[in-house]
Design a protein around this motif. Structure first.
Motif, PDB file in Angstrom:
ATOM      1  N   ARG A  46       0.831  -1.200   0.000  1.00  0.00           N
ATOM      2  CA  ARG A  46       0.000   0.000   0.000  1.00  0.00           C
ATOM      3  C   ARG A  46       0.866   1.251   0.000  1.00  0.00           C
ATOM      4  N   PHE A  47       0.432   2.254  -0.747  1.00  0.00           N
ATOM      5  CA  PHE A  47       1.106   3.551  -0.757  1.00  0.00           C
ATOM      6  C   PHE A  47       0.369   4.492   0.191  1.00  0.00           C
ATOM      7  N   ALA A  48       1.115   5.097   1.124  1.00  0.00           N
ATOM      8  CA  ALA A  48       0.517   5.996   2.099  1.00  0.00           C
ATOM      9  C   ALA A  48       0.271   7.372   1.491  1.00  0.00           C
ATOM     10  N   GLN A  49      -0.658   8.088   2.083  1.00  0.00           N
ATOM     11  CA  GLN A  49      -0.951   9.455   1.660  1.00  0.00           C
ATOM     12  C   GLN A  49      -0.207  10.480   2.513  1.00  0.00           C
ATOM     13  N   GLN A  50       0.596   9.992   3.435  1.00  0.00           N
ATOM     14  CA  GLN A  50       1.352  10.870   4.305  1.00  0.00           C
ATOM     15  C   GLN A  50       2.713  10.246   4.603  1.00  0.00           C
ATOM     16  N   ALA A  51       3.580  11.018   5.252  1.00  0.00           N
ATOM     17  CA  ALA A  51       4.937  10.548   5.540  1.00  0.00           C
ATOM     18  C   ALA A  51       5.043   9.858   6.893  1.00  0.00           C
ATOM     19  N   SER A  52       3.931   9.781   7.630  1.00  0.00           N
ATOM     20  CA  SER A  52       3.963   9.223   8.981  1.00  0.00           C
ATOM     21  C   SER A  52       2.979   8.076   9.125  1.00  0.00           C
ATOM     22  N   VAL A  53       3.294   7.216  10.095  1.00  0.00           N
ATOM     23  CA  VAL A  53       2.373   6.145  10.456  1.00  0.00           C
ATOM     24  C   VAL A  53       2.403   6.012  11.979  1.00  0.00           C
ATOM     25  N   THR A  54       1.245   5.771  12.553  1.00  0.00           N
ATOM     26  CA  THR A  54       1.128   5.539  13.989  1.00  0.00           C
ATOM     27  C   THR A  54       0.820   4.070  14.196  1.00  0.00           C
ATOM     28  N   VAL A  55       1.577   3.431  15.079  1.00  0.00           N
ATOM     29  CA  VAL A  55       1.456   1.988  15.222  1.00  0.00           C
ATOM     30  C   VAL A  55       1.464   1.616  16.701  1.00  0.00           C
ATOM     31  N   SER A  56       0.717   0.574  17.034  1.00  0.00           N
ATOM     32  CA  SER A  56       0.713  -0.002  18.374  1.00  0.00           C
ATOM     33  C   SER A  56       0.606  -1.512  18.229  1.00  0.00           C
ATOM     34  N   LEU A  57       0.754  -2.222  19.343  1.00  0.00           N
ATOM     35  CA  LEU A  57       0.592  -3.668  19.289  1.00  0.00           C
ATOM     36  C   LEU A  57      -0.789  -4.039  18.759  1.00  0.00           C
ATOM     37  N   ARG A  58      -1.782  -3.262  19.146  1.00  0.00           N
ATOM     38  CA  ARG A  58      -3.158  -3.574  18.743  1.00  0.00           C
ATOM     39  C   ARG A  58      -3.396  -3.299  17.257  1.00  0.00           C
ATOM     40  N   SER A  59      -2.715  -2.286  16.713  1.00  0.00           N
ATOM     41  CA  SER A  59      -3.005  -1.872  15.334  1.00  0.00           C
ATOM     42  C   SER A  59      -2.129  -2.556  14.289  1.00  0.00           C
ATOM     43  N   LEU A  60      -1.210  -3.406  14.713  1.00  0.00           N
ATOM     44  CA  LEU A  60      -0.364  -4.087  13.733  1.00  0.00           C
ATOM     45  C   LEU A  60      -1.224  -4.888  12.756  1.00  0.00           C
ATOM     46  N   PRO A  61      -0.918  -4.809  11.469  1.00  0.00           N
ATOM     47  CA  PRO A  61      -1.699  -5.600  10.506  1.00  0.00           C
ATOM     48  C   PRO A  61      -1.504  -7.093  10.728  1.00  0.00           C
ATOM     49  N   LYS A  62      -2.562  -7.842  10.548  1.00  0.00           N
ATOM     50  CA  LYS A  62      -2.487  -9.298  10.732  1.00  0.00           C
ATOM     51  C   LYS A  62      -1.727  -9.964   9.591  1.00  0.00           C
ATOM     52  N   LYS A  63      -1.797  -9.386   8.418  1.00  0.00           N
ATOM     53  CA  LYS A  63      -1.054  -9.880   7.267  1.00  0.00           C
ATOM     54  C   LYS A  63       0.089  -8.902   6.990  1.00  0.00           C
ATOM     55  N   PRO A  64       1.324  -9.397   6.738  1.00  0.00           N
ATOM     56  CA  PRO A  64       2.438  -8.476   6.520  1.00  0.00           C
ATOM     57  C   PRO A  64       2.113  -7.419   5.469  1.00  0.00           C
ATOM     58  N   LEU A  65       2.354  -6.163   5.824  1.00  0.00           N
ATOM     59  CA  LEU A  65       2.034  -5.036   4.953  1.00  0.00           C
ATOM     60  C   LEU A  65       3.295  -4.268   4.607  1.00  0.00           C
ATOM     61  N   ILE A  66       3.586  -4.133   3.315  1.00  0.00           N
ATOM     62  CA  ILE A  66       4.663  -3.264   2.852  1.00  0.00           C
ATOM     63  C   ILE A  66       4.032  -1.903   2.609  1.00  0.00           C
ATOM     64  N   TYR A  67       4.403  -0.943   3.417  1.00  0.00           N
ATOM     65  CA  TYR A  67       3.735   0.364   3.456  1.00  0.00           C
ATOM     66  C   TYR A  67       4.722   1.443   3.031  1.00  0.00           C
ATOM     67  N   ILE A  68       4.487   2.007   1.856  1.00  0.00           N
ATOM     68  CA  ILE A  68       5.413   3.002   1.308  1.00  0.00           C
ATOM     69  C   ILE A  68       4.974   4.389   1.752  1.00  0.00           C
ATOM     70  N   LEU A  69       5.709   4.956   2.685  1.00  0.00           N
ATOM     71  CA  LEU A  69       5.372   6.275   3.188  1.00  0.00           C
ATOM     72  C   LEU A  69       5.662   7.333   2.133  1.00  0.00           C
ATOM     73  N   GLN A  70       4.949   8.431   2.203  1.00  0.00           N
ATOM     74  CA  GLN A  70       5.134   9.508   1.246  1.00  0.00           C
ATOM     75  C   GLN A  70       6.557  10.049   1.352  1.00  0.00           C
ATOM     76  N   GLY A  71       7.181  10.265   0.220  1.00  0.00           N
ATOM     77  CA  GLY A  71       8.553  10.749   0.187  1.00  0.00           C
ATOM     78  C   GLY A  71       9.560   9.701  -0.212  1.00  0.00           C
ATOM     79  N   VAL A  72       9.178   8.405  -0.042  1.00  0.00           N
ATOM     80  CA  VAL A  72      10.086   7.334  -0.434  1.00  0.00           C
ATOM     81  C   VAL A  72      10.180   7.255  -1.953  1.00  0.00           C
TER      82      VAL A  72
END
Length: 279
Positions: free
Chosen positions: A253-279
């Motif tokens: 997935r391509f993000a719409q922003q340069a940041s991501v907020t993560v916690s133990l609860r919010s971790l994706p159940k399936k491995p996610l390759i997340y391209i932050l904005q700017g990469v």
């Protein structure tokens, strides 16, 4: 009378000495145990960069504690902990966060990954290499973050491999295991994987050859099996060349922003390759 006064004085001095608070490093502060390592190891020698008790190293961590991760540029991310500690990875000063971080980690493959003249207000500067011929060895507690490293080899400018010239830095905070591969130049072996342990969040270079080829790097990513994979260090080939190495076992997935907020609860159940904005 004088003898009695002398005895009372000595007793008072002894009482004050007994009650006087000891220095923080002498209070027997517990050494942190890595929650991310796959095998039991002897406890490391720890440098406490904060004199506050490392409350975040308690066994049970609230699953809703959140960590903010912002892509700053090249291989630099800013990690912000629930306790207010800010950490910049592969810090060179070329890509500077909006505020001076509390901690910076560095690697020396290229000048875009380190600086020998960091801002003096940075509290902790952690080099991924050592100048004394021994592997760099960091086990540091800063506020609610425990930072350690696993060394790997790098190619020198002449082409030969330099032992332990790079570090994979691992940040254990809010129950999460966050790993930054640095300037990784070779595939990892079983010993490396055991020392790294579990990584919930993985920051991986996707340059396609300056570090390792996409196929080699994809094998490392697949073996680590992190829940959230954040590409970085893209030079040359488009990031889609890296994504093509992964099948249906990974979301992309391509993000719409340069940041991501993560916690133990919010971790994706399936491995996610997340391209932050700017990469």
């Amino acid at each position: 009378m004088m003898s009695r006064l002398l005895l009372l004085t000595l007793a008072a001095i002894a009482l004050v000495h007994f009650l006087w608070p000891m220095p923080a490093h002498a209070q027997g502060a517990p050494q942190p145990v890595s929650q991310c390592q796959a095998i039991a190891q002897s406890l490391p020698n720890v440098t406490f960069a904060s004199f506050k008790p490392p409350a975040a190293l308690k066994t049970q961590v609230p699953v809703n504690e959140e960590v903010d991760i912002t892509y700053v540029g090249h291989s630099t991310f800013l990690i912000e902990t629930p306790g207010g500690v800010s950490i910049a990875t592969d810090y060179s000063g070329w890509y500077a966060p909006a505020k001076v971080p509390d901690v910076v980690t560095m690697n020396k493959a290229h000048s875009s990954h380190y600086t020998l003249t960091p801002d003096p207000s940075i509290k902790q500067v952690l080099h991924g290499w050592s100048d004394d011929g021994r592997p760099a060895d960091h086990d540091v507690v800063v506020g609610d973050a425990y930072i350690r490293n696993v060394t790997t080899d790098i190619r020198s400018f002449g082409g030969a491999m330099e032992p332990d010239g790079n570090s994979i830095f691992i940040f254990e905070v809010a129950g999460l295991c966050i790993g930054h591969l640095g300037h990784l130049h070779h595939e990892l072996d079983d010993t490396d994987y055991a020392e790294i342990g579990r990584l919930d969040v993985l920051m991986v270079p996707v340059d396609g050859g300056l570090t390792m080829g996409a196929e080699s790097m994809s094998r490392v990513v697949t073996r680590l099996r992190s829940a959230l994979i954040l590409p970085m260090h893209r030079r040359g080939p488009p990031v889609t060349s890296f994504l093509q190495m992964f099948g249906d076992g990974f979301d992309k997935r391509f993000a719409q922003q340069a940041s991501v907020t993560v916690s133990l609860r919010s971790l994706p159940k399936k491995p996610l390759i997340y391209i932050l904005q700017g990469v």
